[in-house]
Design an enzyme around this catalytic site. Structure first.
Site, PDB file in Angstrom:
ATOM      1  N   PRO A 225       8.574  53.071  15.113  1.00  0.00           N
ATOM      2  CA  PRO A 225       8.864  51.649  14.739  1.00  0.00           C
ATOM      3  C   PRO A 225       9.546  52.289  13.232  1.00  0.00           C
ATOM      4  O   PRO A 225      10.434  51.262  12.520  1.00  0.00           O
ATOM      5  CB  PRO A 225       8.410  50.994  14.661  1.00  0.00           C
ATOM      6  CG  PRO A 225       6.739  52.233  13.917  1.00  0.00           C
ATOM      7  CD  PRO A 225       7.083  53.231  15.331  1.00  0.00           C
ATOM      8  N   ASP A 248      21.039  54.388  16.902  1.00  0.00           N
ATOM      9  CA  ASP A 248      21.019  52.828  17.040  1.00  0.00           C
ATOM     10  C   ASP A 248      21.110  52.235  15.427  1.00  0.00           C
ATOM     11  O   ASP A 248      20.640  53.456  15.019  1.00  0.00           O
ATOM     12  CB  ASP A 248      20.175  52.070  17.450  1.00  0.00           C
ATOM     13  CG  ASP A 248      19.791  52.333  18.674  1.00  0.00           C
ATOM     14  OD1 ASP A 248      20.949  52.469  19.858  1.00  0.00           O
ATOM     15  OD2 ASP A 248      18.663  51.733  19.372  1.00  0.00           O
ATOM     16  N   LYS A 270      24.144  48.754  17.436  1.00  0.00           N
ATOM     17  CA  LYS A 270      24.318  47.096  18.597  1.00  0.00           C
ATOM     18  C   LYS A 270      23.133  46.951  17.622  1.00  0.00           C
ATOM     19  O   LYS A 270      21.499  46.837  17.726  1.00  0.00           O
ATOM     20  CB  LYS A 270      23.802  47.146  19.941  1.00  0.00           C
ATOM     21  CG  LYS A 270      25.030  48.156  20.716  1.00  0.00           C
ATOM     22  CD  LYS A 270      25.246  48.066  22.524  1.00  0.00           C
ATOM     23  CE  LYS A 270      23.798  48.078  22.635  1.00  0.00           C
ATOM     24  NZ  LYS A 270      23.568  49.861  22.501  1.00  0.00           N
ATOM     25  N   ASP A 303      11.131  52.788  21.707  1.00  0.00           N
ATOM     26  CA  ASP A 303      11.123  53.594  23.349  1.00  0.00           C
ATOM     27  C   ASP A 303      12.172  52.921  23.628  1.00  0.00           C
ATOM     28  O   ASP A 303      12.888  52.207  23.511  1.00  0.00           O
ATOM     29  CB  ASP A 303       9.577  53.224  23.679  1.00  0.00           C
ATOM     30  CG  ASP A 303       9.478  54.354  25.354  1.00  0.00           C
ATOM     31  OD1 ASP A 303       8.821  55.315  24.920  1.00  0.00           O
ATOM     32  OD2 ASP A 303      10.753  53.552  26.453  1.00  0.00           O
ATOM     33  N   MET A 385      13.015  41.196  18.710  1.00  0.00           N
ATOM     34  CA  MET A 385      14.127  40.633  18.234  1.00  0.00           C
ATOM     35  C   MET A 385      13.805  39.268  18.465  1.00  0.00           C
ATOM     36  O   MET A 385      14.711  38.533  19.633  1.00  0.00           O
ATOM     37  CB  MET A 385      15.340  40.795  19.016  1.00  0.00           C
ATOM     38  CG  MET A 385      15.103  42.545  19.099  1.00  0.00           C
ATOM     39  SD  MET A 385      17.046  43.159  20.309  1.00  0.00           S
ATOM     40  CE  MET A 385      15.774  43.135  21.848  1.00  0.00           C
TER      41      MET A 385
END
Length: 465
Positions: A225, A248, A270, A303, A385
């Site tokens: 996290p 990311d 993204k 993950d 999200m």
């Protein structure tokens, strides 16, 4: 870092050691291992020092320290407790440009002697710059337990073949990949097992075939996290071995600091509302790097197989003949909930858990799943999200008869120093969402959410409706 770490070649170089007690004897052992030319100054000495003097391995001046003893030496170590001696030795050393270490007196020292782990030519030093020597010793014991006893034999094997490898593989990247295959392969295992002859034969075979093209491997690595300490050992090792890291946008910068310093770092983030790179383009980059023989890490928040598109990337690479290794990570639901004090299951409150995403691939079967049917007493839902979907989520749940008083929690930047947690009721969810920034945010729905430890949201971080 107040001290510059370095290993110094003491072979045949004059070093002064002041003191004749047990502390001086311990320092003498290290100096003799380094083959220094030791002059020891002390009126009296323990039996161990007397033995070295009788054997002729040191020059012992049986007298009290005088400033002139610092003449013609480059380094000095003071391991004596006579009042005023340390200060006098430090002054004498600095007048003559001699670098000095005074045991347990960092304020008088130009250098420190670290806690040391030795495996042949492999030497590891752990220093606290005098602040916490016992902690450095404790870390040394932990490292000692981790390292194979014959690691020095492996280092010697590598040293024996070093120049041969350089002749066969003049390119630095090719040599790096070759050595990684060696250290991860049978030659290393044989050396560590004590079978030096077999290790040399294996090395020769590998070297003879070293110029054959070798495809790389892709590691799909979960970064957790955000807290670097929540990286798994396997993830840490993958980062240290990577030639290139495709990461990311959600990966915390502190995690990238755990990677090898010369590894290439390529952002391919993204995030909702600002897609910097299409998934097809990311797949192509991973494939190209692997076909160049590089060791590739695809670093994903949480993950890789939980809402991380790791399955898509693995399918693509394996269809093109590339080996893929998956390194699981602590997914956001687990890491963020723990950081906020939320037990996702609880004997009195929740006996089941559902993980869902607020954004699915349009038209996919997963996108049609109506997870709202699972919301109710005794169940916890973690929505990834879901911040931008707060109003929609509230309306869907209220439309199904879910109580507007059902506890909910929003965890932004979970497990990171800038973590923000808000707690409320389902009816308040859209208003709660507006108080958060644009950091990665997890939504927890269920009775357990009431156990979250709320934090005050700084005014400058709140969004404007």
């Amino acid at each position: 870092m107040s001290f510059f770490p370095a290993f110094i070649d003491f072979r045949s170089r004059p070093v002064l050691l002041v003191g004749g007690g047990e502390q001086a004897a311990r320092k003498l052992r290290l100096l003799l291992k380094s083959e220094a030319a030791v002059t020891l100054v002390a009126a009296d000495a323990v039996a161990e020092i007397e033995g070295h003097a009788q054997a002729g391995t040191i020059c012992w001046r049986r007298e009290a320290f005088r400033p002139e003893h610092m003449d013609n030496v480059r380094f000095a170590i003071v391991a004596a407790e006579e009042p005023g001696l340390a200060e006098a030795a430090a002054v004498a050393a600095r007048v003559r440009g001699v670098l000095i270490n005074v045991v347990d007196r960092a304020d008088l020292s130009d250098f420190t002697v670290p806690a040391i782990v030795e495996r042949g030519d492999i030497t590891i030093g752990i220093a606290s710059h005098g602040a916490a020597p016992m902690l450095a010793s404790r870390i040394r014991l932990q490292i000692e337990a981790m390292l194979p006893a014959r690691l020095g034999d492996l280092a010697k094997l590598a040293g024996d073949f070093r120049f041969a490898v350089k002749r066969v593989l003049p390119d630095a990247d090719s040599r790096r990949r070759f050595w990684r295959r060696v250290f991860d392969g049978p030659a290393a295992q044989q050396a560590l097992a004590g079978d030096g002859a077999a290790a040399r034969e294996t090395m020769l075979r590998q070297l003879n075939g070293a110029q054959q093209a070798a495809e790389g491997v892709v590691h799909l690595v979960g970064a957790g996290p955000g807290d670097p300490d929540l990286l798994t050992i396997a993830a840490q090792q993958a980062l240290l071995n990577a030639d290139v890291i495709f990461h990311d946008d959600l990966v915390a910068p502190a995690l990238l600091e755990r990677a090898r310093r010369d590894a290439d770092r390529v952002p391919v983030g993204k995030r909702m509302g600002r897609h910097s790179m299409k998934q097809d383009d990311i797949n192509a980059l991973l494939l190209q790097a692997a076909r160049e023989g590089k060791r590739v890490v695809r670093l994903k928040a949480g993950d890789p197989f939980v809402f991380g598109r790791g399955g898509e990337e693995a399918d693509y690479l394996q269809a093109h003949g590339i080996s893929v290794t998956v390194v699981p990570g602590i997914t956001a639901a687990l890491g963020c909930a723990a950081a906020a004090g939320i037990p996702l299951t609880h004997r009195d409150l929740s006996s089941s858990l559902t993980l869902v995403t607020g954004h699915n691939k349009p038209g996919s079967e997963a996108g049609e799943l109506d997870w709202t049917q699972r919301v109710g007493p005794g169940h916890t839902v973690a929505v990834y999200m879901g911040l931008s979907q707060a109003e929609s989520i509230r309306q869907r749940l209220l439309g199904r008869g879910v109580s507007p008083a059902l506890p909910v929690a929003l965890i932004e930047n979970g497990s990171r120093p800038d973590q923000v947690v808000s707690v409320g009721a389902l009816a308040e969810l859209p208003a709660m969402a507006l108080r958060h920034g644009d950091g990665p945010t997890l939504l927890i729905i269920g009775e357990v959410a009431a156990k979250a430890r709320a934090t005050e949201i700084p005014q400058n971080q709140r969004r404007i409706a």
